[in-house]
Write a protein that holds these residues in place. Structure first.
Motif: not given
Ligand SMILES: [Zn+2]
Length: 245
Positions: A59, A61, A63-64, A134, A155
């Motif tokens: 996804h 976000h 942090d990915h 999520h 997540d």
């Protein structure tokens, strides 16, 4: 199939670390699952960037995906220094059109659309995906090669869909971002007990925990998982090779 954790943190990396990411290798083919903050630096401890064959993004976000731009620059620098490479495939969903478009860059990387309920052959791997729960659309990933299967939850908060999706996985790599006291108070993530319940109900053969918080005593998350699951439970260790044979 070899699986090496490249980073284990959720949200942001601790000093000199990386957010949750995994290198998956089989027959010399290198697949990276997620590419958040710190991943590009950490990855080079295990392979030269030129040996990366494909990336999957769960996804969009930060942090990915935070290091996708730097990965693209690394390919561009190779091009300018006389070492051009074929475009690197980066697989991601298109529920976030703007996010997906950023996966393609100057013929150095190319975004490839993925859907749930569809199987993909990527190098020696068969990949399939399952939507998670999520705040944004996110896909868990199942990777199979040579009769072995690894499932990465990405997540998610608890969803029954993942029980069937993870059925009898040889290794279940589950997020466990929450301490038990945050259960039900922090949407979009699971606690250790839920990761353990998922592993038990799915009949997974081994459980590895990732996407961990920067605070608190992490061993209590593993203990909460062990309270629900009799199999082997471990907090993911960066650089350790988990081999499925
Ligand atoms: Zn997320």
């Amino acid at each position: 199939m070899n699986i090496i954790p490249i980073g284990i943190w959720g949200g942001y990396p601790k000093a000199n670390g990386a957010t949750s990411s995994f290198l998956i290798e089989h027959e010399g083919y290198n697949l990276l699952f997620d590419c958040g903050s710190g991943v590009l630096a950490s990855l080079q401890n295990y392979i030269p960037l030129e040996q990366l064959d494909a990336v999957v993004i769960s996804h969009y976000h930060a942090d990915h995906i935070a290091d996708i731009g730097s990965l693209q620059y690394s390919r561009l620098i190779n091009y300018y220094t006389g070492n051009p490479m074929p475009p690197l495939p980066i697989y991601g969903h298109t529920q976030d059109k703007e996010g997906f478009e950023k996966l393609s860059y100057k013929e150095q990387t190319v975004g490839i659309e993925i859907f749930d309920r569809t199987s993909y052959t990527v190098g020696p791997f068969t990949l399939s995906f399952c939507p998670t729960v999520h705040p944004v659309y996110c896909l868990a990933m199942k990777v199979s090669a040579a009769g072995k299967t690894a499932v990465f939850t990405a997540d998610t908060e608890w969803t029954d869909l993942l029980v069937e999706f993870s059925r009898e996985a040889d290794i279940l790599i589950s997020e466990a971002n929450l301490y038990e006291e945050y259960l039900g108070k922090s949407p979009g993530h699971m606690a250790g007990s839920e990761a353990g319940t998922l592993a038990r109900l799915a009949g997974a053969k081994r459980l590895i925990l990732t996407h961990l918080p920067q605070y608190g005593e992490l061993t209590t998350i593993a203990e909460a998982a062990r309270g629900q699951y009799d199999g082997e439970v471990e907090l993911a260790v960066v650089g350790k090779t988990y081999t499925l044979v």
